[in-house]
Scaffold this motif. Structure first.
Motif, PDB file in Angstrom:
ATOM      1  N   HIS A 105       0.821  -1.219   0.000  1.00 22.64           N
ATOM      2  CA  HIS A 105       0.000   0.000   0.000  1.00 22.64           C
ATOM      3  C   HIS A 105       0.856   1.272   0.000  1.00 22.64           C
ATOM      4  N   ILE A 106       2.077   1.208   0.486  1.00 20.59           N
ATOM      5  CA  ILE A 106       2.986   2.343   0.323  1.00 20.59           C
ATOM      6  C   ILE A 106       3.347   2.499  -1.158  1.00 20.59           C
ATOM      7  N   ASN A 108       1.414   1.625  -3.626  1.00 16.00           N
ATOM      8  CA  ASN A 108       0.221   2.215  -4.241  1.00 16.00           C
ATOM      9  C   ASN A 108       0.111   3.704  -3.945  1.00 16.00           C
ATOM     10  N   PHE A 109       0.497   4.098  -2.728  1.00 17.66           N
ATOM     11  CA  PHE A 109       0.428   5.511  -2.348  1.00 17.66           C
ATOM     12  C   PHE A 109       1.262   6.373  -3.293  1.00 17.66           C
ATOM     13  N   GLN A 112      -0.163   6.831  -6.734  1.00 20.18           N
ATOM     14  CA  GLN A 112      -1.299   7.758  -6.832  1.00 20.18           C
ATOM     15  C   GLN A 112      -0.920   9.190  -6.480  1.00 20.18           C
ATOM     16  N   PHE A 113       0.194   9.373  -5.787  1.00 16.51           N
ATOM     17  CA  PHE A 113       0.596  10.708  -5.348  1.00 16.51           C
ATOM     18  C   PHE A 113       1.446  11.426  -6.400  1.00 16.51           C
ATOM     19  N   PRO A 328     -11.454   8.938   0.958  1.00 13.00           N
ATOM     20  CA  PRO A 328     -10.298   8.038   1.119  1.00 13.00           C
ATOM     21  C   PRO A 328     -10.654   6.699   1.759  1.00 13.00           C
ATOM     22  N   ASN A 476      -7.135   8.746  -3.545  1.00  6.58           N
ATOM     23  CA  ASN A 476      -6.701   7.359  -3.710  1.00  6.58           C
ATOM     24  C   ASN A 476      -5.423   7.100  -2.920  1.00  6.58           C
ATOM     25  N   ALA A 477      -4.495   8.048  -2.981  1.00  7.27           N
ATOM     26  CA  ALA A 477      -3.234   7.890  -2.246  1.00  7.27           C
ATOM     27  C   ALA A 477      -3.473   7.817  -0.742  1.00  7.27           C
ATOM     28  N   PHE A 478      -4.294   8.708  -0.219  1.00  3.91           N
ATOM     29  CA  PHE A 478      -4.548   8.724   1.227  1.00  3.91           C
ATOM     30  C   PHE A 478      -5.332   7.492   1.670  1.00  3.91           C
ATOM     31  N   ASN A 480      -4.770   4.501   0.584  1.00  7.46           N
ATOM     32  CA  ASN A 480      -3.740   3.493   0.829  1.00  7.46           C
ATOM     33  C   ASN A 480      -3.002   3.750   2.140  1.00  7.46           C
ATOM     34  N   LEU A 481      -2.836   5.021   2.496  1.00  2.00           N
ATOM     35  CA  LEU A 481      -2.194   5.325   3.791  1.00  2.00           C
ATOM     36  C   LEU A 481      -3.064   4.885   4.962  1.00  2.00           C
TER      37      LEU A 481
END
Length: 576
Positions: A105-106, A108-109, A112-113, A328, A476-478, A480-481
């Protein structure tokens, strides 16, 4: 309805003397004029001269073939690594399940970021082609490192190597995503090719999802049917295949340089200007004197350095972004198809029917399959039935709420299934029992994700479309966080408890979203009513002030009648 050619021939030609007929291949212009023998044009004369000339439409850009082909290869590579990453980290590198989830997931973050930075670099500095080309070097280095990690151990920290490889791939993939889309769009000549441009976006979406679908089938199949280095599963073969696919994308993109149009670099980037406006407004707000007059909105502190129209557009975006606050959570659920749902499938019987067995990470191919089925079913069956039987038309904000409910149901289904798995022997529950949760999550995608982005685009000012896209990527990024945070807290005794927690979190967030949507609609209605009232008062005052005495009969008449017919009226107001 009348065709454009009919309207032109029956109405426009007598007034303008020009007829334009559009078809798929060419534009035909017919210019008619009355010409005197001496060459002058008058309303009366001796001859009628008609000149027929043709102007061919711009040809369909060949560059699009290279853009879409490169996207297919790149989408297969980028999503292929997401497909097999969780099981690679757990089963081949022997990382814990929680650490594997966090690392995925990092990854993926950053994917998306980073599109925001790629878009800024392309729009304001070096253009799409050079941005893609340079970042592909970073992308290629990431793939090389990843293949290296899958080879026999060479004495280097695998955590470091894997982390660096995934970071480089995420930067390369994320930073070029928006650039590839934009590169294809600028190949079309507008307005002549507006229809082809719309078709391009449809094809782009279709090609992208074909790449995703193939990435969930082929990489696990290669891993399971290849042996290497005394291992029953060969990850070097998988990473080699995905890396080759990326290099094919790069090669296709490079050949396409022969056909890409020359790009014009924007004088200013809207994202940078947006950030500067917000920063300046906050600075003035925090440093203002206590006796200073407070503006209607804190962003209006930026008026002066930035023009009022731009500041109003930024204010409008902030109202829209409020609606994004709960979203998110949805993306946190959506992203777990590659992590927790894959681990769940690994504990299940993956024999579909006798003689057909799939890999655990192939089970998530159900997602794209169901989405392809649900889109036409919803558009051509469900929506017409709702309109016919109940006179019901789901508005975008209502659709988002329904989509959020379906997303919560997907994790309720996953939790119930996980609890049932724990009560049964190992791999005795068939993987087909995951079908309900995949249908629910894809209904969420259909009713929340797609209408949500569409609504934001229709509501956003024209100058702020890229800001809306950036905000969507950040959601989307957040998301994953959020998964990383919950996984690291490790507060749940079992996986099904965690699934139920995500479902509750989604329900709470969608309730909050419903409230925000209600407030947004109410504010918009009030603003629209005030705008209509102000425009009405303004027009009344303008009409009174524009009247003057008529010396012939003493009656006041409007100056509008004194204007030449070609002079536009300043009282014509369009309310959007």
């Amino acid at each position: 309805m009348f065709r454009a050619t009919q309207m032109a021939s029956e109405e426009t030609l007598p007034a303008l003397g020009l007829l334009t007929i559009n078809d798929d291949n060419e534009t035909i212009g017919i210019t008619t004029s009355l010409t005197l023998k001496n060459g002058s044009n008058k309303k009366s004369g001796y001859g009628l001269v008609t000149v027929l000339h043709t102007h061919r439409r711009p040809k369909y850009p060949i560059a699009i073939i290279f853009v879409l082909t490169a996207k297919l290869f790149e989408a297969f590579a980028a999503n292929g690594i997401r497909t097999i990453l969780a099981l690679y980290l757990r089963d081949d590198l022997f990382f814990s399940e929680s650490f594997s989830t966090v690392l995925l997931h990092i990854f993926n973050f950053f994917g998306q970021f980073c599109p925001i930075f790629g878009a800024i670099l392309a729009d304001s500095y070096i253009g799409n082609v050079r941005t893609i080309n340079r970042l592909y070097f970073v992308y290629a280095l990431g793939w090389t490192l990843l293949v290296f990690t899958s080879l026999p151990y060479v004495g280097v920290s695998l955590v470091f190597l894997v982390s660096m490889a995934l970071l480089l791939i995420a930067i390369g993939n994320g930073s070029t995503r928006a650039c590839v889309t934009s590169l294809g769009a600028i190949q079309f000549q507008l307005p002549d090719q507006a229809k082809q441009l719309a078709d391009y976006f449809s094809w782009y979406y279709f090609i992208y999802y074909i790449g995703i679908f193939l990435s969930k089938i082929i990489p696990p199949m290669i891993r399971a049917n290849t042996r290497c280095y005394n291992k029953t599963e060969c990850y070097p073969a998988v990473f080699g295949t995905l890396g080759t696919s990326f290099f094919m994308a790069w090669l296709t993109f490079t050949i396409g340089k022969l056909f890409y149009k020359e790009e014009k670099i924007a004088e200013e980037n809207i994202l940078v200007k947006f950030y500067g406006c917000v920063k300046h407004a906050l600075s003035k707000k925090w440093n203002r004197a206590s006796n200073d007059k407070k503006p209607a909105h804190w962003l209006h502190y930026a008026i002066g350095r930035y023009d009022e129209a731009f500041v109003n557009d930024v204010t409008k975006i902030f109202k829209l972004v409020k609606l994004y606050i709960p979203l998110p959570i949805y993306f946190a659920l959506l992203a777990q198809q590659d992590s927790s749902w894959t681990f769940q499938a690994a504990f299940m019987n993956t024999t579909i029917v006798e003689g057909i067995t799939i890999q655990p990470d192939q089970a998530k191919a159900m997602g794209p399959i169901f989405l392809f089925m649900l889109i036409p079913l919803w558009q051509y069956v469900v929506q017409p039935l709702l309109r016919w039987l109940f006179k019901l038309e789901l508005q975008p904000l209502q659709s988002l709420t329904v989509g959020g409910v379906f997303s919560a149901l997907s994790f309720i289904s996953a939790g119930i299934l996980q609890r049932y798995i724990y009560t049964r022997p190992y791999r005795s529950v068939n993987v087909l029992w995951q079908i309900p949760q995949f249908i629910f999550i894809m209904l969420g995608e259909l009713l929340l994700s797609i209408p949500g982005l569409q609504f934001a685009f229709t509501q956003a000012p024209v100058s702020m479309k890229s800001v809306v896209t950036a905000a969507w990527f950040l959601n989307n990024a957040f998301g994953n966080l959020i998964v990383v945070l919950i996984t690291e807290l490790n507060i749940f005794p079992s996986q099904y408890d965690e699934f139920f927690f995500y479902a509750i979190l989604m329900i709470v967030s969608i309730i909050f979203y419903t409230y925000l949507a209600y407030v947004y609609v109410l504010d918009e209605q009030v603003a629209a009513a005030d705008s209509v009232a102000n425009d009405s008062n303004h027009n009344s005052l303008e009409l009174i002030s524009s009247e003057k005495p008529n010396p012939r009969n003493g009656v006041r008449v409007s100056q509008e009648s004194d204007r030449n017919d070609d002079t536009p009226s300043t009282s014509n107001i369009t309310i959007v």
